[in-house]
Write a protein that holds these residues in place. Structure first.
Motif, PDB file in Angstrom:
ATOM      1  N   PRO A 109      -1.900 -10.005   1.068  1.00  0.00           N
ATOM      2  CA  PRO A 109      -0.466 -10.228   1.285  1.00  0.00           C
ATOM      3  C   PRO A 109       0.222 -10.672  -0.006  1.00  0.00           C
ATOM      4  O   PRO A 109      -0.435 -11.237  -0.891  1.00  0.00           O
ATOM      5  CB  PRO A 109      -0.438 -11.368   2.314  1.00  0.00           C
ATOM      6  CG  PRO A 109      -1.803 -11.452   2.884  1.00  0.00           C
ATOM      7  CD  PRO A 109      -2.744 -10.908   1.859  1.00  0.00           C
ATOM      8  N   ILE A 110       1.539 -10.447  -0.107  1.00  0.00           N
ATOM      9  CA  ILE A 110       2.262 -10.875  -1.318  1.00  0.00           C
ATOM     10  C   ILE A 110       3.271 -11.989  -1.010  1.00  0.00           C
ATOM     11  O   ILE A 110       4.098 -12.318  -1.841  1.00  0.00           O
ATOM     12  CB  ILE A 110       2.955  -9.690  -2.033  1.00  0.00           C
ATOM     13  CG1 ILE A 110       3.994  -9.012  -1.127  1.00  0.00           C
ATOM     14  CG2 ILE A 110       1.928  -8.681  -2.535  1.00  0.00           C
ATOM     15  CD1 ILE A 110       4.969  -8.127  -1.882  1.00  0.00           C
ATOM     16  N   SER A 111       3.214 -12.540   0.196  1.00  0.00           N
ATOM     17  CA  SER A 111       4.066 -13.705   0.506  1.00  0.00           C
ATOM     18  C   SER A 111       3.182 -14.776   1.129  1.00  0.00           C
ATOM     19  O   SER A 111       2.148 -14.472   1.738  1.00  0.00           O
ATOM     20  CB  SER A 111       5.183 -13.318   1.479  1.00  0.00           C
ATOM     21  OG  SER A 111       4.622 -12.840   2.686  1.00  0.00           O
ATOM     22  N   ARG A 164      -2.696   1.784   8.740  1.00  0.00           N
ATOM     23  CA  ARG A 164      -3.420   1.781  10.015  1.00  0.00           C
ATOM     24  C   ARG A 164      -4.037   0.404  10.183  1.00  0.00           C
ATOM     25  O   ARG A 164      -4.164  -0.345   9.222  1.00  0.00           O
ATOM     26  CB  ARG A 164      -4.536   2.826   9.986  1.00  0.00           C
ATOM     27  CG  ARG A 164      -4.064   4.263   9.880  1.00  0.00           C
ATOM     28  CD  ARG A 164      -5.149   5.148   9.267  1.00  0.00           C
ATOM     29  NE  ARG A 164      -6.487   4.699   9.638  1.00  0.00           N
ATOM     30  CZ  ARG A 164      -7.333   5.396  10.377  1.00  0.00           C
ATOM     31  NH1 ARG A 164      -6.999   6.577  10.817  1.00  0.00           N
ATOM     32  NH2 ARG A 164      -8.535   4.927  10.659  1.00  0.00           N
ATOM     33  N   GLU A 165      -4.476   0.110  11.398  1.00  0.00           N
ATOM     34  CA  GLU A 165      -5.021  -1.216  11.661  1.00  0.00           C
ATOM     35  C   GLU A 165      -6.246  -1.525  10.790  1.00  0.00           C
ATOM     36  O   GLU A 165      -6.556  -2.686  10.558  1.00  0.00           O
ATOM     37  CB  GLU A 165      -5.394  -1.373  13.146  1.00  0.00           C
ATOM     38  CG  GLU A 165      -4.196  -1.526  14.074  1.00  0.00           C
ATOM     39  CD  GLU A 165      -3.519  -0.214  14.419  1.00  0.00           C
ATOM     40  OE1 GLU A 165      -3.867   0.842  13.847  1.00  0.00           O
ATOM     41  OE2 GLU A 165      -2.626  -0.240  15.291  1.00  0.00           O
ATOM     42  N   ASP A 166      -6.952  -0.450  10.321  1.00  0.00           N
ATOM     43  CA  ASP A 166      -8.130  -0.705   9.485  1.00  0.00           C
ATOM     44  C   ASP A 166      -7.842  -0.479   8.002  1.00  0.00           C
ATOM     45  O   ASP A 166      -8.756  -0.370   7.193  1.00  0.00           O
ATOM     46  CB  ASP A 166      -9.318   0.149   9.957  1.00  0.00           C
ATOM     47  CG  ASP A 166      -8.989   1.633   9.968  1.00  0.00           C
ATOM     48  OD1 ASP A 166      -7.842   1.991   9.608  1.00  0.00           O
ATOM     49  OD2 ASP A 166      -9.860   2.436  10.324  1.00  0.00           O
ATOM     50  N   SER A 167      -6.557  -0.411   7.606  1.00  0.00           N
ATOM     51  CA  SER A 167      -6.213  -0.279   6.179  1.00  0.00           C
ATOM     52  C   SER A 167      -6.597  -1.539   5.435  1.00  0.00           C
ATOM     53  O   SER A 167      -6.603  -2.638   5.988  1.00  0.00           O
ATOM     54  CB  SER A 167      -4.702  -0.053   6.009  1.00  0.00           C
ATOM     55  OG  SER A 167      -4.309   1.184   6.511  1.00  0.00           O
ATOM     56  N   HIS A 170       0.864  -1.204   0.000  1.00  0.00           N
ATOM     57  CA  HIS A 170       0.000   0.000   0.000  1.00  0.00           C
ATOM     58  C   HIS A 170       0.888   1.238   0.000  1.00  0.00           C
ATOM     59  O   HIS A 170       1.961   1.222   0.596  1.00  0.00           O
ATOM     60  CB  HIS A 170      -0.852   0.053   1.291  1.00  0.00           C
ATOM     61  CG  HIS A 170      -1.858  -1.053   1.391  1.00  0.00           C
ATOM     62  ND1 HIS A 170      -3.151  -0.916   0.960  1.00  0.00           N
ATOM     63  CD2 HIS A 170      -1.755  -2.310   1.867  1.00  0.00           C
ATOM     64  CE1 HIS A 170      -3.817  -2.042   1.170  1.00  0.00           C
ATOM     65  NE2 HIS A 170      -2.985  -2.909   1.718  1.00  0.00           N
ATOM     66  N   ASP A 171       0.400   2.312  -0.646  1.00  0.00           N
ATOM     67  CA  ASP A 171       1.179   3.560  -0.624  1.00  0.00           C
ATOM     68  C   ASP A 171       0.942   4.341   0.659  1.00  0.00           C
ATOM     69  O   ASP A 171       1.819   5.039   1.141  1.00  0.00           O
ATOM     70  CB  ASP A 171       0.784   4.457  -1.815  1.00  0.00           C
ATOM     71  CG  ASP A 171       1.350   3.885  -3.108  1.00  0.00           C
ATOM     72  OD1 ASP A 171       2.372   3.180  -3.027  1.00  0.00           O
ATOM     73  OD2 ASP A 171       0.737   4.132  -4.175  1.00  0.00           O
ATOM     74  N   PHE A 176       7.025   0.445   3.406  1.00  0.00           N
ATOM     75  CA  PHE A 176       5.772   0.682   4.108  1.00  0.00           C
ATOM     76  C   PHE A 176       6.008   1.610   5.283  1.00  0.00           C
ATOM     77  O   PHE A 176       7.143   1.784   5.744  1.00  0.00           O
ATOM     78  CB  PHE A 176       5.087  -0.631   4.539  1.00  0.00           C
ATOM     79  CG  PHE A 176       5.742  -1.399   5.661  1.00  0.00           C
ATOM     80  CD1 PHE A 176       6.698  -2.358   5.409  1.00  0.00           C
ATOM     81  CD2 PHE A 176       5.370  -1.172   6.992  1.00  0.00           C
ATOM     82  CE1 PHE A 176       7.281  -3.092   6.448  1.00  0.00           C
ATOM     83  CE2 PHE A 176       5.941  -1.890   8.023  1.00  0.00           C
ATOM     84  CZ  PHE A 176       6.904  -2.853   7.751  1.00  0.00           C
ATOM     85  N   ARG A 177       4.924   2.252   5.684  1.00  0.00           N
ATOM     86  CA  ARG A 177       4.966   3.132   6.852  1.00  0.00           C
ATOM     87  C   ARG A 177       3.823   2.746   7.760  1.00  0.00           C
ATOM     88  O   ARG A 177       2.734   2.402   7.294  1.00  0.00           O
ATOM     89  CB  ARG A 177       4.825   4.604   6.434  1.00  0.00           C
ATOM     90  CG  ARG A 177       6.096   5.168   5.827  1.00  0.00           C
ATOM     91  CD  ARG A 177       5.906   6.599   5.396  1.00  0.00           C
ATOM     92  NE  ARG A 177       4.862   6.721   4.395  1.00  0.00           N
ATOM     93  CZ  ARG A 177       4.122   7.811   4.193  1.00  0.00           C
ATOM     94  NH1 ARG A 177       4.283   8.873   4.946  1.00  0.00           N
ATOM     95  NH2 ARG A 177       3.194   7.841   3.269  1.00  0.00           N
ATOM     96  N   TYR A 178       4.068   2.803   9.042  1.00  0.00           N
ATOM     97  CA  TYR A 178       3.094   2.349  10.026  1.00  0.00           C
ATOM     98  C   TYR A 178       2.498   3.520  10.790  1.00  0.00           C
ATOM     99  O   TYR A 178       3.230   4.412  11.226  1.00  0.00           O
ATOM    100  CB  TYR A 178       3.843   1.490  11.050  1.00  0.00           C
ATOM    101  CG  TYR A 178       3.495   0.026  11.078  1.00  0.00           C
ATOM    102  CD1 TYR A 178       2.578  -0.540  10.208  1.00  0.00           C
ATOM    103  CD2 TYR A 178       4.100  -0.811  12.006  1.00  0.00           C
ATOM    104  CE1 TYR A 178       2.283  -1.885  10.262  1.00  0.00           C
ATOM    105  CE2 TYR A 178       3.811  -2.163  12.062  1.00  0.00           C
ATOM    106  CZ  TYR A 178       2.901  -2.692  11.186  1.00  0.00           C
ATOM    107  OH  TYR A 178       2.600  -4.027  11.240  1.00  0.00           O
ATOM    108  N   SER A 179       1.199   3.496  11.000  1.00  0.00           N
ATOM    109  CA  SER A 179       0.617   4.387  11.996  1.00  0.00           C
ATOM    110  C   SER A 179       0.633   3.637  13.327  1.00  0.00           C
ATOM    111  O   SER A 179       0.221   2.476  13.398  1.00  0.00           O
ATOM    112  CB  SER A 179      -0.832   4.717  11.622  1.00  0.00           C
ATOM    113  OG  SER A 179      -1.506   5.193  12.780  1.00  0.00           O
TER     114      SER A 179
END
Ligand SMILES: NC(=O)c1ccc[n+]([C@@H]2O[C@H](COP(=O)([O-])OP(=O)(O)OC[C@H]3O[C@@H](n4cnc5c(N)ncnc54)[C@H](O)[C@@H]3O)[C@@H](O)[C@H]2O)c1
Length: 291
Positions: free
Chosen positions: A115-117, A107-110, A102-103, A253-256
């Motif tokens: 998954p790609i693996s 967030r937990e509700d994204s 995802h760009d 990736f970036r995490y909230s």
């Protein structure tokens, strides 16, 4: 009570725990349901911390049975044995890999969650199974979505791999991908702290949290440079190319972490600080292993 088949872990990593008189360790495969059952029945277990999984993501792409068995079946069997023994609380090590690519900040509700693996797919299936078990017999579940976790007693991971390669004394250091992959890195000490706080304060039936540093992460190039600074400053880097290190590698990736911050947890280290600390720790660990 600890159970591990030591397929990827090591007994020496448990030295300190094994000295504790109240700790019992069983070398057993969670696929062996009979011995798993016996162990759980013999102790008054009230909460299971389900941490076992395949940790070799490329290995799980090469042979899909690996993640079916070690990432998913371990969860399935854990829930089966828990239900039989009336153990109603589970804490589960999940992963950012459940999100796929995802760009936006995760967030937990994204979503959608693609998954790609195989590893990410089997972790997502495990989360789904836990959610279903909450409806039928679990009283409480805590799902932790780890980012990349680094630090002492490593058995795998980028720093471990780069230092292992350097130990073979190559003319240059091979780095998978083009170095631009950028992800959050969390030191294992921060992770443990977060897991304990979520377990203590997460009071929903199904609790699920991203755990990560409060920054945008760091690049593979920065990590490789940190490794060279510590271990072999004159060795040049050689990139294999492409923005993914292997099939199933999420390049960025970036995490909230807003949700877990609301529980009162804050990471102590940034990604870069965690990397610098882990490089020293793993460098020391690999030197000792070679003695
Ligand atoms: N390290 C990370 O960056 C990271 C990131 C996201 C999620 N996680 C999750 O954290 C948990 C711990 O990972 P880790 O990085 O410490 O890896 P690890 O390989 O050191 O730990 C996993 C342990 O599970 C054991 N195991 C595997 N299959 C088993 C089976 N069938 N029966 C019994 N034991 C079995 C292995 O021997 C190993 O000791 C895993 O669930 C992993 O998916 C780790």
């Amino acid at each position: 009570v600890g159970i591990d088949n030591l397929s990827r872990g090591t007994r020496s990593n448990l030295d300190e725990a094994l000295r504790h008189p109240a700790f019992h360790f069983f070398e057993a495969d969670l696929a062996d349901i009979a011995s798993f059952r016996r162990i759980v029945a013999n102790f008054g277990i009230t909460t299971v911390w389900h941490i076992a999984a395949n940790s070799d993501i490329p290995g799980g792409i090469a042979d899909p049975n690996v993640d079916l068995r070690d990432t998913f079946q371990t969860t399935f069997n854990t829930l089966l044995v828990m239900r039989e023994a009336d153990v109603r609380r589970i804490a589960f090590a999940s992963t950012s890999a459940v999100y796929g690519v995802h760009d936006e900040v995760l967030r937990e509700d994204s979503g959608p969650l693609f998954p790609i693996s195989n590893y990410g797919a089997m972790k997502l299936a495990s989360e789904a199974l836990i959610s279903a078990a909450v409806e039928s017999f679990l009283e409480r579940a805590w799902i932790f979505r780890f980012p990349n976790v680094i630090g002492s007693r490593a058995t795998h991971g980028i720093i471990f791999d780069l230092l292992k390669k350097l130990k073979a004394n190559p003319p240059d250091l091979e780095v998978l991908g083009d170095g631009t992959q950028q992800k959050p890195y969390l030191h294992v000490s921060d992770l443990l702290d977060a897991m304990l706080i979520v377990h203590e304060r997460g009071s929903d039936a199904l609790n699920y949290f991203n755990i990560g540093p409060a920054d945008e992460g760091t690049t593979v190039l920065n990590i490789a440079q940190a490794v060279l600074r510590e271990a072999s400053p004159l060795t040049p880097l050689r990139f294999t190319g492409g923005n993914r290190g292997w099939i199933g590698d999420v390049p960025k990736f970036r995490y909230s972490i807003e949700k877990i911050k609301r529980l009162g947890w804050q990471p102590k280290l940034t990604s870069t600080q965690a990397i610098d600390r882990a490089v020293v720790e793993i460098c020391r660990q690999l030197c000792v292993e070679s003695l």
